[in-house]
Motif scaffolding. Sequence first.
Motif, PDB file in Angstrom:
ATOM      1  N   ALA A  50       0.812  -1.223   0.000  1.00 18.51           N
ATOM      2  CA  ALA A  50       0.000   0.000   0.000  1.00 18.51           C
ATOM      3  C   ALA A  50       0.845   1.273   0.000  1.00 18.51           C
ATOM      4  CB  ALA A  50      -0.940  -0.007   1.204  1.00 18.51           C
ATOM      5  N   LYS A  51       2.069   1.195   0.529  1.00 19.69           N
ATOM      6  CA  LYS A  51       2.926   2.385   0.586  1.00 19.69           C
ATOM      7  C   LYS A  51       3.796   2.544  -0.652  1.00 19.69           C
ATOM      8  CE  LYS A  51       2.955   2.949   5.550  1.00 19.69           C
ATOM      9  NZ  LYS A  51       3.743   3.208   6.742  1.00 19.69           N
ATOM     10  N   GLY A  52       3.593   1.693  -1.644  1.00 23.74           N
ATOM     11  CA  GLY A  52       4.314   1.853  -2.902  1.00 23.74           C
ATOM     12  C   GLY A  52       5.612   1.061  -2.947  1.00 23.74           C
ATOM     13  N   VAL A  54       8.673   0.166  -1.791  1.00 22.81           N
ATOM     14  CA  VAL A  54       9.418   0.314  -0.536  1.00 22.81           C
ATOM     15  C   VAL A  54      10.923   0.255  -0.754  1.00 22.81           C
ATOM     16  CG1 VAL A  54       7.514  -0.499   0.901  1.00 22.81           C
ATOM     17  CG2 VAL A  54       9.210  -2.126   0.103  1.00 22.81           C
ATOM     18  N   PHE A  55      11.391  -0.444  -1.783  1.00 21.75           N
ATOM     19  CA  PHE A  55      12.833  -0.490  -2.038  1.00 21.75           C
ATOM     20  C   PHE A  55      13.347   0.882  -2.477  1.00 21.75           C
ATOM     21  CE2 PHE A  55      12.823  -5.319  -3.082  1.00 21.75           C
ATOM     22  CZ  PHE A  55      12.926  -5.624  -1.736  1.00 21.75           C
ATOM     23  N   SER A  56      12.606   1.582  -3.329  1.00 20.96           N
ATOM     24  CA  SER A  56      13.053   2.911  -3.783  1.00 20.96           C
ATOM     25  C   SER A  56      13.152   3.888  -2.622  1.00 20.96           C
ATOM     26  CB  SER A  56      12.105   3.471  -4.842  1.00 20.96           C
ATOM     27  OG  SER A  56      12.217   2.742  -6.032  1.00 20.96           O
ATOM     28  N   VAL A  57      12.136   3.903  -1.788  1.00 18.13           N
ATOM     29  CA  VAL A  57      12.147   4.820  -0.636  1.00 18.13           C
ATOM     30  C   VAL A  57      13.281   4.451   0.319  1.00 18.13           C
ATOM     31  CG1 VAL A  57      10.835   5.653   1.345  1.00 18.13           C
ATOM     32  CG2 VAL A  57       9.683   5.304  -0.853  1.00 18.13           C
ATOM     33  N   SER A  58      13.462   3.171   0.564  1.00 22.23           N
ATOM     34  CA  SER A  58      14.516   2.719   1.479  1.00 22.23           C
ATOM     35  C   SER A  58      15.906   3.002   0.911  1.00 22.23           C
ATOM     36  CB  SER A  58      14.352   1.230   1.775  1.00 22.23           C
ATOM     37  OG  SER A  58      13.114   1.004   2.417  1.00 22.23           O
ATOM     38  N   ARG A  59      16.060   2.878  -0.400  1.00 25.03           N
ATOM     39  CA  ARG A  59      17.351   3.197  -1.041  1.00 25.03           C
ATOM     40  C   ARG A  59      17.689   4.672  -0.815  1.00 25.03           C
ATOM     41  NH1 ARG A  59      16.431   1.084  -5.566  1.00 25.03           N
ATOM     42  NH2 ARG A  59      17.770  -0.727  -5.247  1.00 25.03           N
ATOM     43  N   ILE A  60      16.726   5.548  -1.074  1.00 22.82           N
ATOM     44  CA  ILE A  60      16.970   6.987  -0.891  1.00 22.82           C
ATOM     45  C   ILE A  60      17.276   7.284   0.578  1.00 22.82           C
ATOM     46  CG2 ILE A  60      15.911   9.288  -1.012  1.00 22.82           C
ATOM     47  CD1 ILE A  60      16.740   8.097  -3.737  1.00 22.82           C
ATOM     48  N   ALA A  61      16.564   6.644   1.493  1.00 29.55           N
ATOM     49  CA  ALA A  61      16.825   6.845   2.928  1.00 29.55           C
ATOM     50  C   ALA A  61      18.246   6.420   3.289  1.00 29.55           C
ATOM     51  CB  ALA A  61      15.808   6.070   3.763  1.00 29.55           C
ATOM     52  N   GLY A  62      18.703   5.294   2.748  1.00 25.75           N
ATOM     53  CA  GLY A  62      20.062   4.828   3.012  1.00 25.75           C
ATOM     54  C   GLY A  62      21.107   5.788   2.470  1.00 25.75           C
ATOM     55  N   ILE A  63      20.873   6.298   1.271  1.00 27.50           N
ATOM     56  CA  ILE A  63      21.809   7.266   0.674  1.00 27.50           C
ATOM     57  C   ILE A  63      21.858   8.536   1.519  1.00 27.50           C
ATOM     58  CG2 ILE A  63      22.156   8.790  -1.321  1.00 27.50           C
ATOM     59  CD1 ILE A  63      21.029   6.404  -3.043  1.00 27.50           C
ATOM     60  N   GLN A  64      20.688   9.044   1.892  1.00 23.15           N
ATOM     61  CA  GLN A  64      20.633  10.246   2.734  1.00 23.15           C
ATOM     62  C   GLN A  64      21.339  10.021   4.069  1.00 23.15           C
ATOM     63  OE1 GLN A  64      19.990  12.745   0.580  1.00 23.15           O
ATOM     64  NE2 GLN A  64      18.754  13.662   2.185  1.00 23.15           N
ATOM     65  N   ALA A  65      21.147   8.849   4.652  1.00 19.62           N
ATOM     66  CA  ALA A  65      21.755   8.548   5.948  1.00 19.62           C
ATOM     67  C   ALA A  65      23.274   8.542   5.856  1.00 19.62           C
ATOM     68  CB  ALA A  65      21.240   7.209   6.465  1.00 19.62           C
ATOM     69  N   ALA A  66      23.822   7.943   4.803  1.00 19.99           N
ATOM     70  CA  ALA A  66      25.279   7.927   4.641  1.00 19.99           C
ATOM     71  C   ALA A  66      25.819   9.351   4.574  1.00 19.99           C
ATOM     72  CB  ALA A  66      25.671   7.143   3.387  1.00 19.99           C
ATOM     73  N   LYS A  67      25.107  10.230   3.891  1.00 10.22           N
ATOM     74  CA  LYS A  67      25.534  11.625   3.778  1.00 10.22           C
ATOM     75  C   LYS A  67      25.449  12.364   5.105  1.00 10.22           C
ATOM     76  CE  LYS A  67      23.111  13.351   0.393  1.00 10.22           C
ATOM     77  NZ  LYS A  67      22.427  13.791  -0.835  1.00 10.22           N
ATOM     78  N   GLN A  68      24.619  11.884   6.028  1.00 10.44           N
ATOM     79  CA  GLN A  68      24.429  12.543   7.325  1.00 10.44           C
ATOM     80  C   GLN A  68      25.161  11.847   8.476  1.00 10.44           C
ATOM     81  OE1 GLN A  68      22.837  15.486   7.769  1.00 10.44           O
ATOM     82  NE2 GLN A  68      22.783  15.483   5.542  1.00 10.44           N
ATOM     83  N   THR A 125      14.039   1.806   7.362  1.00 12.36           N
ATOM     84  CA  THR A 125      12.989   2.359   6.505  1.00 12.36           C
ATOM     85  C   THR A 125      12.094   1.252   5.961  1.00 12.36           C
ATOM     86  OG1 THR A 125      14.418   4.222   5.951  1.00 12.36           O
ATOM     87  CG2 THR A 125      12.531   3.827   4.497  1.00 12.36           C
ATOM     88  N   LEU A 126      12.707   0.138   5.554  1.00 11.31           N
ATOM     89  CA  LEU A 126      11.891  -1.010   5.141  1.00 11.31           C
ATOM     90  C   LEU A 126      10.971  -1.439   6.275  1.00 11.31           C
ATOM     91  CD1 LEU A 126      14.218  -3.396   3.091  1.00 11.31           C
ATOM     92  CD2 LEU A 126      12.005  -2.494   2.392  1.00 11.31           C
ATOM     93  N   PHE A 127      11.530  -1.512   7.480  1.00 12.02           N
ATOM     94  CA  PHE A 127      10.733  -1.882   8.648  1.00 12.02           C
ATOM     95  C   PHE A 127       9.575  -0.902   8.835  1.00 12.02           C
ATOM     96  CE2 PHE A 127       9.348  -2.365  12.924  1.00 12.02           C
ATOM     97  CZ  PHE A 127       9.626  -3.672  13.294  1.00 12.02           C
ATOM     98  N   ASP A 128       9.883   0.380   8.788  1.00  4.11           N
ATOM     99  CA  ASP A 128       8.859   1.401   8.999  1.00  4.11           C
ATOM    100  C   ASP A 128       7.737   1.291   7.971  1.00  4.11           C
ATOM    101  OD1 ASP A 128       7.730   3.816  10.163  1.00  4.11           O
ATOM    102  OD2 ASP A 128       8.419   4.816   8.337  1.00  4.11           O
ATOM    103  N   MET A 129       8.101   1.047   6.735  1.00  7.05           N
ATOM    104  CA  MET A 129       7.088   1.004   5.681  1.00  7.05           C
ATOM    105  C   MET A 129       6.249  -0.265   5.725  1.00  7.05           C
ATOM    106  SD  MET A 129       8.988   2.825   2.498  1.00  7.05           S
ATOM    107  CE  MET A 129       7.443   3.081   1.631  1.00  7.05           C
TER     108      MET A 129
END
Length: 161
Positions: A50-52, A54-68, A125-129
């Motif tokens: 239902a949330k679409g 989830v791999f794409s959203v989780s990938r972006i979250a992982g990339i953002q996290a590495a940068k932070q 993020t996968l868990f959250d979704m």
Amino acid sequence: MSQLSHINQKGEAAMVDVTDKAVTKRQAMAEGYISMSSKTLDMILAGEHAKGDVFSVSRIAGIQAAKQCANIIPLCHPLMLSKIQVDFEPQPGQNRVRIVSLCKLAGQTGVEMEALTAVSVAALTLFDMCKAVDPAMCIDGIRVLEKQGGKSGHWQYDGDE
């Protein structure tokens, strides 16, 4: 055993001084797993969540996290990462997804923490979704697989450590 690098002579936490270290090409790979019910994994793979995607959203979250990474782990240096990659390997036979990250830069310190952070946040993020349909998911096995560069050269996990 070598000295801990993030402790000064007084026993206090301290950021390592990398000022005089040579700039070299460095990279690190990390992995982690998220286990889930077969129903949840099938839903993700069929694109029926239902949330679409989830791999794409989780990938972006992982990339953002590495940068932070330096903003969330107190003694990490802020780094100018030149490459961050987060990949997902569904393993239906084991009802889990393997998450692998790769981080690269030309710099004075390694990128292991950034690779680990990318995997960790992608898994979270996968868990959250998916938690609404599968609150019993389990994240585990997060570790560095390989690192290259700097004075320590090349290191690779061999399963015996």
